[in-house]
Design an enzyme around this catalytic site. Sequence first.
Site, short mmCIF file in Angstrom:
data_model
loop_
_atom_site.label_atom_id
_atom_site.label_comp_id
_atom_site.label_asym_id
_atom_site.label_seq_id
_atom_site.Cartn_x
_atom_site.Cartn_y
_atom_site.Cartn_z
N ARG A 32 0.73 -1.30 0.03
CA ARG A 32 0.08 0.06 0.03
C ARG A 32 0.93 1.42 -0.01
NH1 ARG A 32 -5.27 -1.64 0.69
NH2 ARG A 32 -5.44 -3.76 1.47
N ASP A 33 0.56 2.27 -0.88
CA ASP A 33 1.19 3.59 -0.68
C ASP A 33 0.93 4.27 0.50
OD1 ASP A 33 1.85 5.51 -3.50
OD2 ASP A 33 1.62 6.39 -1.51
N ASN A 91 3.86 6.84 -13.56
CA ASN A 91 4.63 8.04 -13.89
C ASN A 91 6.25 7.57 -14.36
OD1 ASN A 91 2.32 9.45 -12.76
ND2 ASN A 91 3.19 9.07 -10.71
N GLU A 99 8.63 10.16 -8.73
CA GLU A 99 9.44 10.63 -7.62
C GLU A 99 10.50 9.49 -7.23
OE1 GLU A 99 6.74 11.42 -4.79
OE2 GLU A 99 6.07 13.52 -5.87
N VAL A 100 10.13 8.17 -7.46
CA VAL A 100 11.07 7.10 -6.87
C VAL A 100 11.59 6.50 -8.29
CG1 VAL A 100 10.91 4.88 -5.52
CG2 VAL A 100 9.34 6.81 -4.81
N HIS A 104 7.34 1.47 -10.97
CA HIS A 104 6.10 0.99 -10.21
C HIS A 104 4.80 1.24 -11.17
CE1 HIS A 104 7.42 5.06 -8.87
NE2 HIS A 104 6.25 5.32 -8.51
P1 5GP Z 1 5.80 8.14 -8.06
O1 5GP Z 1 5.71 9.71 -8.03
O2 5GP Z 1 7.13 8.01 -8.00
O3 5GP Z 1 4.87 7.52 -9.30
O4 5GP Z 1 5.20 7.74 -6.91
C1 5GP Z 1 5.84 7.35 -5.60
C2 5GP Z 1 4.91 7.01 -4.71
O5 5GP Z 1 5.66 6.23 -3.62
C3 5GP Z 1 4.13 8.04 -4.20
O6 5GP Z 1 2.69 7.92 -4.31
C4 5GP Z 1 4.45 7.77 -2.38
O7 5GP Z 1 3.48 8.17 -1.72
C5 5GP Z 1 4.91 6.41 -2.52
N1 5GP Z 1 5.95 6.31 -1.50
C6 5GP Z 1 6.90 7.08 -1.33
N2 5GP Z 1 7.63 6.50 -0.12
C7 5GP Z 1 7.24 5.43 0.26
C8 5GP Z 1 7.30 4.54 1.24
O8 5GP Z 1 8.28 4.71 2.14
N3 5GP Z 1 6.35 3.60 1.48
C9 5GP Z 1 5.26 3.61 0.49
N4 5GP Z 1 4.61 2.37 0.78
N5 5GP Z 1 5.06 4.42 -0.24
C10 5GP Z 1 5.77 5.40 -0.55
#
Ligand code: 5GP
Length: 122
Positions: A32-33, A91, A99-100, A104
């Site tokens: 879960r996010d 994304n 962001e990550v 994913h």
């Molecule tokens: P992006 O913008 O890279 O597509 O989304 C990254 C997602 O990772 C975001 O929705 C953010 O809330 C989630 N996220 C970031 N750090 C963590 C974490 O430590 N644990 C979990 N479960 N989600 C995370």
Amino acid sequence: MAYNDQNIFAKILRGEIPCDKVYENDYALAFRDIAPQTPVHVLVIPKGPYVSYVEFSEQASDVELAGFMRAVGAVAAELGIAEAGSRILSNQGEDGHQEVPHFHLHMLAGKNLGRMIKPIDK
Ligand code: 5GP
């Protein structure tokens, strides 16, 4: 972009950071996010080191690709979201606001999600 194994999802895969796991197989992990944007917001990540869906698509083996997509279906079944409906998105890069830097999929569900994106803003 070179894969950085210090990203947060790599740490989750190594068990260095906890997650709320929903599903796991040999090729993927779903959890879960931490900041859900919908009532159901699950992330599905491959276990291999891929920065984005582009790299994953180009570089992952057929077995990894299949294992990952099987996991997506298994997560939908586990969450019971298919009947009411859901959305997956990924994304990528700067314009995509990734962001990550570990590939994913976001699985979003639990409410009427509306149209996919706002009408194009030229
Ligand atoms: P992006 O913008 O890279 O597509 O989304 C990254 C997602 O990772 C975001 O929705 C953010 O809330 C989630 N996220 C970031 N750090 C963590 C974490 O430590 N644990 C979990 N479960 N989600 C995370």
